[in-house]
Enzyme design. Sequence first.
Site, PDB file in Angstrom:
ATOM      1  N   GLY A  29       0.806  -1.219   0.000  1.00 55.42           N
ATOM      2  CA  GLY A  29       0.000   0.000   0.000  1.00 55.42           C
ATOM      3  C   GLY A  29       0.832   1.259   0.000  1.00 55.42           C
ATOM      4  CG  HIS A  35       3.114   0.547  -5.314  1.00 58.89           C
ATOM      5  ND1 HIS A  35       3.251   1.609  -4.460  1.00 58.89           N
ATOM      6  CD2 HIS A  35       3.740  -0.496  -4.716  1.00 58.89           C
ATOM      7  CE1 HIS A  35       3.907   1.235  -3.376  1.00 58.89           C
ATOM      8  NE2 HIS A  35       4.231  -0.042  -3.509  1.00 58.89           N
ATOM      9  CB  VAL A 177       8.841   4.238 -11.181  1.00 69.04           C
ATOM     10  CG1 VAL A 177       8.307   5.637 -11.471  1.00 69.04           C
ATOM     11  CG2 VAL A 177       8.249   3.231 -12.159  1.00 69.04           C
TER      12      VAL A 177
HETATM   13  P1  AMP Z   1       6.006  -2.507  -1.550  1.00 72.32           P
HETATM   14  O1  AMP Z   1       4.632  -1.913  -1.429  1.00 72.32           O
HETATM   15  O2  AMP Z   1       7.119  -1.574  -1.198  1.00 72.32           O
HETATM   16  O3  AMP Z   1       6.110  -3.864  -0.909  1.00 72.32           O
HETATM   17  O4  AMP Z   1       6.208  -2.770  -3.107  1.00 72.32           O
HETATM   18  C1  AMP Z   1       5.292  -3.533  -3.851  1.00 72.32           C
HETATM   19  C2  AMP Z   1       5.894  -3.818  -5.202  1.00 72.32           C
HETATM   20  O5  AMP Z   1       6.158  -2.598  -5.868  1.00 72.32           O
HETATM   21  C3  AMP Z   1       7.237  -4.565  -5.111  1.00 72.32           C
HETATM   22  O6  AMP Z   1       7.311  -5.535  -6.146  1.00 72.32           O
HETATM   23  C4  AMP Z   1       8.236  -3.472  -5.309  1.00 72.32           C
HETATM   24  O7  AMP Z   1       9.457  -3.908  -5.848  1.00 72.32           O
HETATM   25  C5  AMP Z   1       7.507  -2.582  -6.288  1.00 72.32           C
HETATM   26  N1  AMP Z   1       8.055  -1.221  -6.231  1.00 72.32           N
HETATM   27  C6  AMP Z   1       8.263  -0.478  -5.113  1.00 72.32           C
HETATM   28  N2  AMP Z   1       8.851   0.695  -5.447  1.00 72.32           N
HETATM   29  C7  AMP Z   1       9.027   0.675  -6.790  1.00 72.32           C
HETATM   30  C8  AMP Z   1       9.577   1.588  -7.732  1.00 72.32           C
HETATM   31  N3  AMP Z   1      10.080   2.765  -7.363  1.00 72.32           N
HETATM   32  N4  AMP Z   1       9.589   1.231  -9.029  1.00 72.32           N
HETATM   33  C9  AMP Z   1       9.074   0.032  -9.431  1.00 72.32           C
HETATM   34  N5  AMP Z   1       8.525  -0.863  -8.593  1.00 72.32           N
HETATM   35  C10 AMP Z   1       8.508  -0.553  -7.293  1.00 72.32           C
END
Ligand code: AMP
Length: 299
Positions: A29, A35, A177
């Site tokens: 979230g 995301h 990103v």
């Molecule tokens: P999280 O909510 O931080 O657990 O991330 C959920 C998903 O989004 C994971 O697969 C992360 O690697 C991906 N994610 C988080 N930050 C980024 C970003 N800046 N660019 C691309 N994917 C991301």
Amino acid sequence: MITVRTKGDLRGVLRDRRGGTVGLVPTMGALHEGHLSLLRRAREECDTVVVSVFVNPAQFRPGEDLSTYPRDEERDTRLAEDEGADVLYAPTAEEVYPPGFATMVEVGGLTEVLEGDPAHRGPEHFRGVTTVVAKLLITVGPDVAYFGQKDAQQALVVERLVRDLDIPVRIATLPTVRDPDGLALSSRNAHLAPQDRERALALRRALAAGEQAVAEGELTAPQVLSRAASVLHSAGVEPEYLELRSARDLAPADRVNGATLLAVAARVGRTRLIDNTVLRAPEPTDRPAPAAAREEHAR
Ligand code: AMP
């Protein structure tokens, strides 16, 4: 978009859909453009898109930021809906880990280094990640699950998980990103005070210094790491780790050779940040031209 909070409701909704492929985007979230890039790709590629929002207690160590992790389900719901997600799965901790829960899923090897080093988040972190991801994959049964290269090690661990447990899903890992100034988007960036946000840019700059070293033919680990470390040092950022490893299996790399991961973690103010880049040795440009071209040139 429909929001469901139980495994039963999630299964019910997915059973009622009219066939086609399913894409899953697991998140904790506080959705941001990183995301949303995963959601967009899922929307392009799959008939049904499921996004999960669950701040997974099992992947936080005592003393980490579980209680202060940013949460805003109303905003997440709006953003996921705007991206065309079909189902938002937002379970409670009790739904995921009911009383008596006793089974953890553990991937060996890959989870013991970098983030999984006991000096950093430790292998328990990944045990929490792989347990919740395995549960989500079993409940949703997606054709494709989308992850970010921002958490490069996590993506590798999940690939190994699905391979080893014969889970029939494709893992898609999409590029990191960044904000226009280079800072990798992270839900935790919300906690950065303005002066810390400025210092946090040192992570991306350090990775860029590593890329520059490689572009200049400095390929050994000491060369790449010292260029990156000096950027962190100048910004007053002390890395938890700054390491060069194989981007395929995280084996230590003594030089850039094939796809090589330069990974960094550092605390900036009270916020712990990670970032990485994949380095590749430049193609040699002074290779002799093919015989036909040499003849052409001689004429
Ligand atoms: P999280 O909510 O931080 O657990 O991330 C959920 C998903 O989004 C994971 O697969 C992360 O690697 C991906 N994610 C988080 N930050 C980024 C970003 N800046 N660019 C691309 N994917 C991301």
